[in-house]
Design a protein around this motif. Structure first.
Motif, mmCIF file in Angstrom:
data_model
loop_
_atom_site.group_PDB
_atom_site.id
_atom_site.type_symbol
_atom_site.label_atom_id
_atom_site.label_comp_id
_atom_site.label_asym_id
_atom_site.label_seq_id
_atom_site.Cartn_x
_atom_site.Cartn_y
_atom_site.Cartn_z
ATOM 1 N N TRP A 98 0.827 -1.202 0.000
ATOM 2 C CA TRP A 98 0.000 0.000 0.000
ATOM 3 C C TRP A 98 0.864 1.255 0.000
ATOM 4 O O TRP A 98 0.506 2.280 -0.590
ATOM 5 N N THR A 99 2.026 1.176 0.645
ATOM 6 C CA THR A 99 2.948 2.322 0.622
ATOM 7 C C THR A 99 3.407 2.608 -0.794
ATOM 8 O O THR A 99 3.488 3.764 -1.222
ATOM 9 N N LEU A 100 3.715 1.538 -1.559
ATOM 10 C CA LEU A 100 4.111 1.712 -2.950
ATOM 11 C C LEU A 100 2.987 2.348 -3.748
ATOM 12 O O LEU A 100 3.212 3.274 -4.539
ATOM 13 N N LEU A 101 1.756 1.868 -3.564
ATOM 14 C CA LEU A 101 0.626 2.414 -4.307
ATOM 15 C C LEU A 101 0.448 3.911 -4.040
ATOM 16 O O LEU A 101 0.282 4.705 -4.972
ATOM 17 N N TRP A 102 0.494 4.304 -2.759
ATOM 18 C CA TRP A 102 0.340 5.723 -2.433
ATOM 19 C C TRP A 102 1.478 6.554 -3.016
ATOM 20 O O TRP A 102 1.271 7.680 -3.480
ATOM 21 N N SER A 103 2.686 5.998 -3.005
ATOM 22 C CA SER A 103 3.823 6.727 -3.588
ATOM 23 C C SER A 103 3.608 6.957 -5.082
ATOM 24 O O SER A 103 3.867 8.049 -5.599
ATOM 25 N N LEU A 104 3.116 5.931 -5.784
ATOM 26 C CA LEU A 104 2.861 6.063 -7.214
ATOM 27 C C LEU A 104 1.754 7.070 -7.491
ATOM 28 O O LEU A 104 1.830 7.861 -8.440
ATOM 29 N N LEU A 105 0.710 7.036 -6.669
ATOM 30 C CA LEU A 105 -0.383 7.982 -6.853
ATOM 31 C C LEU A 105 0.094 9.417 -6.654
ATOM 32 O O LEU A 105 -0.305 10.324 -7.390
ATOM 33 N N VAL A 106 0.957 9.625 -5.660
ATOM 34 C CA VAL A 106 1.473 10.975 -5.416
ATOM 35 C C VAL A 106 2.366 11.417 -6.571
ATOM 36 O O VAL A 106 2.346 12.581 -6.981
ATOM 37 N N PHE A 107 3.186 10.505 -7.107
ATOM 38 C CA PHE A 107 3.989 10.809 -8.293
ATOM 39 C C PHE A 107 3.083 11.264 -9.433
ATOM 40 O O PHE A 107 3.357 12.256 -10.124
ATOM 41 N N ASN A 108 1.980 10.561 -9.616
ATOM 42 C CA ASN A 108 1.046 10.903 -10.684
ATOM 43 C C ASN A 108 0.377 12.254 -10.422
ATOM 44 O O ASN A 108 0.130 13.027 -11.355
ATOM 45 N N VAL A 109 0.081 12.551 -9.158
ATOM 46 C CA VAL A 109 -0.499 13.854 -8.822
ATOM 47 C C VAL A 109 0.477 14.972 -9.183
ATOM 48 O O VAL A 109 0.071 16.041 -9.651
ATOM 49 N N GLY A 110 1.761 14.740 -8.966
ATOM 50 C CA GLY A 110 2.760 15.735 -9.353
ATOM 51 C C GLY A 110 2.743 16.002 -10.853
ATOM 52 O O GLY A 110 2.859 17.147 -11.296
ATOM 53 N N ILE A 111 2.584 14.938 -11.650
ATOM 54 C CA ILE A 111 2.475 15.092 -13.096
ATOM 55 C C ILE A 111 1.252 15.926 -13.450
ATOM 56 O O ILE A 111 1.311 16.856 -14.259
ATOM 57 N N GLU A 112 0.119 15.596 -12.813
ATOM 58 C CA GLU A 112 -1.131 16.287 -13.130
ATOM 59 C C GLU A 112 -1.088 17.755 -12.723
ATOM 60 O O GLU A 112 -1.686 18.611 -13.388
ATOM 61 N N ALA A 113 -0.405 18.063 -11.639
ATOM 62 C CA ALA A 113 -0.320 19.460 -11.196
ATOM 63 C C ALA A 113 0.343 20.322 -12.265
ATOM 64 O O ALA A 113 -0.114 21.437 -12.569
ATOM 65 N N VAL A 114 1.421 19.822 -12.837
ATOM 66 C CA VAL A 114 2.102 20.571 -13.896
ATOM 67 C C VAL A 114 1.236 20.627 -15.146
ATOM 68 O O VAL A 114 1.157 21.663 -15.820
ATOM 69 N N GLN A 115 0.576 19.515 -15.467
ATOM 70 C CA GLN A 115 -0.271 19.485 -16.656
ATOM 71 C C GLN A 115 -1.391 20.521 -16.554
ATOM 72 O O GLN A 115 -1.646 21.276 -17.513
ATOM 73 N N ILE A 116 -2.053 20.571 -15.419
ATOM 74 C CA ILE A 116 -3.134 21.549 -15.221
ATOM 75 C C ILE A 116 -2.588 22.970 -15.282
ATOM 76 O O ILE A 116 -3.204 23.869 -15.865
ATOM 77 N N GLY A 117 -1.412 23.186 -14.690
ATOM 78 C CA GLY A 117 -0.814 24.514 -14.715
ATOM 79 C C GLY A 117 -0.536 24.983 -16.133
ATOM 80 O O GLY A 117 -0.774 26.153 -16.474
ATOM 81 N N LEU A 118 -0.031 24.090 -16.984
ATOM 82 C CA LEU A 118 0.243 24.463 -18.368
ATOM 83 C C LEU A 118 -1.042 24.818 -19.117
ATOM 84 O O LEU A 118 -1.079 25.782 -19.886
ATOM 85 N N ILE A 119 -2.087 24.041 -18.872
ATOM 86 C CA ILE A 119 -3.362 24.326 -19.541
ATOM 87 C C ILE A 119 -3.902 25.686 -19.101
ATOM 88 O O ILE A 119 -4.362 26.487 -19.923
ATOM 89 N N ILE A 120 -3.838 25.951 -17.808
ATOM 90 C CA ILE A 120 -4.357 27.212 -17.269
ATOM 91 C C ILE A 120 -3.608 28.412 -17.849
ATOM 92 O O ILE A 120 -4.193 29.470 -18.094
ATOM 93 N N ILE A 121 -2.304 28.237 -18.106
ATOM 94 C CA ILE A 121 -1.498 29.350 -18.619
ATOM 95 C C ILE A 121 -1.631 29.489 -20.137
ATOM 96 O O ILE A 121 -1.891 30.578 -20.661
#
Length: 403
Positions: free
Chosen positions: A337-360
């Motif tokens: 479960w620790t691995l799963l949460w780590s992967l999900l957080v990695f993916n959230v980091g990707i999405e944060a940048v993706q959303i930021g680029l779209i907004i700009i």
């Protein structure tokens, strides 16, 4: 073809050749020359931390030989590498075990209440990571008793050696009543097992954000989605589709459920960039509308047949991009479960940048197209030409294996 389309696109296609020539100079991977070290820590008994390290064979040979001024190690290791035989490669490293172990131990350090003393590797074996030969070293670190966990510092294959531009150490651990994963690099070279879950998850969020920001191929794919969207609903649907698709394969690949060779994944990612960029150019050539609308029109999910076809293509390519994200992260550990949460957080980091680029980027394109329609169309088409040309050049380079 419309009058505007002819006058906008004809000069732009002349620029494709120039853009392609510039892109040839870029590395085929579009991620730079990087290395990944895999480190697994566990308890080796009272006062002992056992570390199993997997490092790229050719980098280990040249770096250890340079550090120890051992010309024989360089000669023997290079000959074994060119022979492409694992037994010969392992034998070359064993023959120079002291120099190899000294290089690794000096740059992969563990401390508790004080510095831990490593013993040279008893044996050195070989394995492969994505077709690349890796050396496997097992070292035991004798540590003084510590009540505050252990700190790990990794500086293997630093940039100043001149062989790679970035090295990340994927660290997994089951130590001090804690277990999990983290990532070390030049900017964040240390980790302590006393770290809180929030601190560990921040590392993966940061890694995900940095990966998208430094991965120019993924950035160009996202820009192609933005420039090819006429309305807000189109870019939202396309970006959401891409997110869902790459999230699925990213999780499955990172946990070892699915796998695909990089010889297929990397060229397909490059091809996806060219296809999505060319899609907009084709529509512009056919005289399609290029206006965008920020208002929430009735029927948000209503798209024409071409729009849904584009969504399907984006979904398929998103699946491949997810495999690329997983390959970049390089996690190799059993499910938890620790691995799963780590992967999900990695993916959230990707999405944060993706959303930021779209907004700009998206509102800027809308404003430009509304206030200066002709200039806005030129700018959008030029961006699409650059994206398409870069994707095609990278595709050819990756198919041919050009670095």
């Amino acid at each position: 073809m419309s009058h505007l389309s002819r006058h906008v696109l004809r000069p732009l296609f002349v620029a494709v050749a120039a853009v392609a020539l510039l892109a040839v100079a870029a590395p085929a991977s579009a991620h730079g020359i990087r290395s990944v070290v895999y480190a697994d820590l566990s308890s080796g008994g009272p006062g002992v931390v056992h570390a199993q390290l997997q490092v790229e064979y050719d980098l280990l040979v040249v770096s250890a030989a340079d550090a120890a001024k051992d010309d024989a190690l360089f000669r023997d290791g290079t000959e074994a590498f060119e022979a492409r035989h694992a037994d010969e490669q392992a034998a070359a490293l064993r023959a120079h075990r002291d120099d190899v172990s000294a290089y690794v131990a000096e740059r992969f350090r563990i401390s508790g209440a004080g510095s831990c003393t490593p013993t040279p590797a008893d044996d050195i074996t070989m394995t492969q990571q994505e077709g690349v030969p890796y050396a496997v070293l097992d070292l035991d670190y004798a540590c003084p008793p510590s009540e505050n966990g252990h700190e790990v510092v990794s500086s293997l294959f630093p940039d100043d050696e001149g062989y790679v531009t970035d090295t990340k150490t994927i660290l997994t651990y089951a130590l001090d009543l804690h277990e999990g994963s983290t990532v070390l690099d030049a900017e964040h070279p240390s980790f302590t097992t006393a770290q809180s879950p929030l601190e560990r998850f921040w590392e993966f969020f940061r890694l995900g954000a940095e990966h998208l920001l430094t991965g120019i191929d993924h950035i160009l794919f996202l820009l192609a989605l933005i420039v090819g969207s006429r309305r807000l609903r189109e870019v939202v649907i396309a970006a959401t589709t891409f997110t869902v698709a790459h999230s699925v394969t990213f999780i499955l690949a990172a946990t070892g459920v699915v796998a695909a060779p990089p010889e297929i994944v990397e060229p397909t990612i490059a091809l996806s960039i060219a296809v999505v960029g060319a899609w907009y150019l084709w529509r512009l050539w056919r005289g399609g509308k290029v206006d965008q609308d920020l208002s929430h029109a009735h029927g948000f999910l209503r798209l024409d047949r071409a729009g849904w076809l584009r969504v399907g293509v984006v979904f398929l390519f998103g699946l491949v991009h997810g495999l690329g994200f997983a390959s970049a992260l390089g996690i190799d550990e059993p499910w938890s479960w620790t691995l799963l949460w780590s992967l999900l957080v990695f993916n959230v980091g990707i999405e944060a940048v993706q959303i930021g680029l779209i907004i700009i980027v998206f509102p800027l394109l809308v404003l430009l197209r509304r206030r200066f329609p002709r200039v806005g169309t030129w700018a959008s088409a030029l961006l699409a030409v650059i994206v398409t040309a870069a994707g095609l050049v990278w595709f050819v380079q990756r198919v041919l294996g050009v670095e």
